[in-house]
Scaffold this motif. Structure first.
Motif, PDB file in Angstrom:
ATOM      1  N   VAL A 109       0.741  -1.122   0.098  1.00 36.65           N
ATOM      2  CA  VAL A 109      -0.103   0.109   0.152  1.00 36.65           C
ATOM      3  C   VAL A 109       1.080   1.311   0.038  1.00 36.65           C
ATOM      4  N   PRO A 110       0.802   2.110  -1.174  1.00 37.72           N
ATOM      5  CA  PRO A 110       1.504   3.200  -1.002  1.00 37.72           C
ATOM      6  C   PRO A 110       1.306   4.104  -0.217  1.00 37.72           C
ATOM      7  N   SER A 111       2.217   5.191   0.421  1.00 35.05           N
ATOM      8  CA  SER A 111       1.902   6.059   1.156  1.00 35.05           C
ATOM      9  C   SER A 111       2.147   7.458   0.554  1.00 35.05           C
ATOM     10  N   GLY A 112       2.322   8.639   1.316  1.00 33.45           N
ATOM     11  CA  GLY A 112       2.438   9.995   0.707  1.00 33.45           C
ATOM     12  C   GLY A 112       4.259  10.182   0.911  1.00 33.45           C
ATOM     13  N   ASN A 113       4.299  10.677   2.372  1.00 32.39           N
ATOM     14  CA  ASN A 113       5.794  10.920   2.678  1.00 32.39           C
ATOM     15  C   ASN A 113       6.240   9.881   3.910  1.00 32.39           C
ATOM     16  N   GLU A 114       5.313   9.017   4.315  1.00 28.69           N
ATOM     17  CA  GLU A 114       5.633   8.055   5.284  1.00 28.69           C
ATOM     18  C   GLU A 114       6.025   6.778   4.575  1.00 28.69           C
ATOM     19  N   THR A 115       6.645   5.748   5.616  1.00 33.72           N
ATOM     20  CA  THR A 115       6.810   4.544   5.197  1.00 33.72           C
ATOM     21  C   THR A 115       5.577   3.795   4.471  1.00 33.72           C
ATOM     22  N   PRO A 116       5.636   3.017   3.404  1.00 30.15           N
ATOM     23  CA  PRO A 116       4.753   2.377   2.800  1.00 30.15           C
ATOM     24  C   PRO A 116       4.503   1.229   3.431  1.00 30.15           C
ATOM     25  N   TYR A 117       3.623   0.463   3.065  1.00 32.28           N
ATOM     26  CA  TYR A 117       3.225  -0.863   3.675  1.00 32.28           C
ATOM     27  C   TYR A 117       3.722  -1.869   2.725  1.00 32.28           C
ATOM     28  N   VAL A 118       4.735  -2.800   3.016  1.00 35.22           N
ATOM     29  CA  VAL A 118       4.975  -4.033   2.027  1.00 35.22           C
ATOM     30  C   VAL A 118       4.887  -5.294   3.017  1.00 35.22           C
ATOM     31  N   LEU A 119       4.012  -6.257   2.651  1.00 33.80           N
ATOM     32  CA  LEU A 119       3.978  -7.267   3.407  1.00 33.80           C
ATOM     33  C   LEU A 119       4.345  -8.445   2.497  1.00 33.80           C
TER      34      LEU A 119
END
Length: 352
Positions: free
Chosen positions: A168-178
């Motif tokens: 799940v991409p984010s804006g400026n924070e860490t994206p979610y990658v499982l």
């Protein structure tokens, strides 16, 4: 420097892998894709899915159960669904084409669903969801794999370790990658431990007689155990249903073993989903909400023994950044196997 590993740059390993796969019969462009994906796994710390697998992949090409130059076909089914025939080529190639197609469909319809059959093992599952994430899409990747774990209550390898990945991409924070397998430990890690002559902790696997073992070689010949007991087994079953039964690929224990069965192609199945993040709110609002979620999560009170709360994928990103600087630790046993392949094809030695 450790006496058991050598540190090799990502660039050197990518060039080595590309050269070997070209000698194995792949087109240079395809060889580079596979090599880059394997090194990406090493960079993120998933060494079990990295360059240590090159000899195994080359063996399968030489045995004729992997097509080095596949004619990968994409058939559009509906406005949001396509089907990919991997033509028994390297799963990496079918995987990238399928995720690209899922992203294309999602760009047009909001969501894209792509099923793949006649594929082979496709390496680190995170590769594909990260690819979609970099293009701004939410994504999921399902796959089945050769038998590794028993159904809950059984003792025979039947279901695959079948990793599931999502991003799940984010804006400026860490994206979610499982990226997680359905086993307590990835089977490739047991194989790597066996290659390096290491033992494994209790509770990870059974030997071929169904007895618990810490011997990595016996565990690799036996079965892995599902994470979470019956829950992990049920999820592994779901992966086989969605990736195998649904797509027209092999299923129910019929996916051929990567290491032990060269009788015919694997016919692995994958299922890729891409979703536009601005279906219900604007792209800017989605990114703001995602960033807020990450900040909330990381600011929560920490349990004893923890210095911080990490988002899935964050430890791997940090490791990748470090290994880009220090080089990737490759065990001497793996280097020996790679040197053997280099010699087989008359290529220059690693000379480490």
């Amino acid at each position: 420097m450790s006496e058991t590993v050598k540190y090799v740059s990502a660039k050197t390993l990518t060039e080595l892998g590309t050269s070997l796969f070209v000698k194995g019969g792949l087109l240079e462009e395809d060889a580079q894709v596979v090599a880059q994906d394997l090194v990406a796994a090493n960079l993120r710390g998933l060494d079990s899915h990295g360059v240590s697998r090159i000899p195994m992949y080359l063996t399968r090409i030489r045995k004729g159960v992997v097509n080095p130059n596949p004619d990968i076909k994409i058939e559009n089914i509906t406005a949001a669904v396509s089907k990919v025939d991997g033509d028994d080529g390297m799963g990496f190639l079918a995987g990238h084409k399928a995720m690209d197609e899922a992203v294309r469909l999602a760009g047009q319809s909001g969501i894209g669903l792509v099923g793949v059959h006649n594929s082979t093992h496709y390496g680190m599952a995170a590769i594909y969801v990260m690819e979609a994430m970099k293009k701004g899409f939410i994504s999921m990747a399902y796959t089945n794999s050769s038998p590794a774990i028993p159904p809950w209550g059984g003792r025979t390898a039947y279901l695959g370790a079948s990793p599931f990945a999502a991003a799940v991409p984010s804006g400026n924070e860490t994206p979610y990658v499982l990226d997680m397998a359905m086993t307590v430990i990835a089977r490739g890690k047991i194989r790597l431990a066996a290659t390096n002559g290491e033992s494994i902790p209790e509770g990870l696997a059974l030997d071929r007689d169904g007895a618990p073992t810490t011997n990595a070689s016996k565990a690799f010949e036996g079965v892995c155990l599902p994470f979470g007991g019956a829950k992990g087994s049920a999820l592994a079953m779901l992966m086989d249903l969605l990736s195998g039964v649904l797509t027209g690929a092999n299923y129910g224990g019929d996916v051929k073993s990567l290491y032990f069965d060269h009788s015919e192609p694997q016919n692995v199945g994958h299922l890729f989903i891409a979703i536009k993040p601005d279906l219900f709110v604007s792209k800017t609002e989605f990114e703001n909400r995602m960033d807020d979620f990450v900040r909330r999560t990381k600011s929560l009170p920490k349990a004893q023994g923890f210095d911080e709360i990490l988002i899935p994928g964050e430890p791997e990103e940090r490791k990748a950044a470090k290994r880009l600087e220090t080089g990737i630790p490759i065990s001497l046993n793996v280097i020996k196997e790679l040197e053997h392949e280099l010699a087989r094809y008359g290529l220059d030695s690693l000379a480490l």
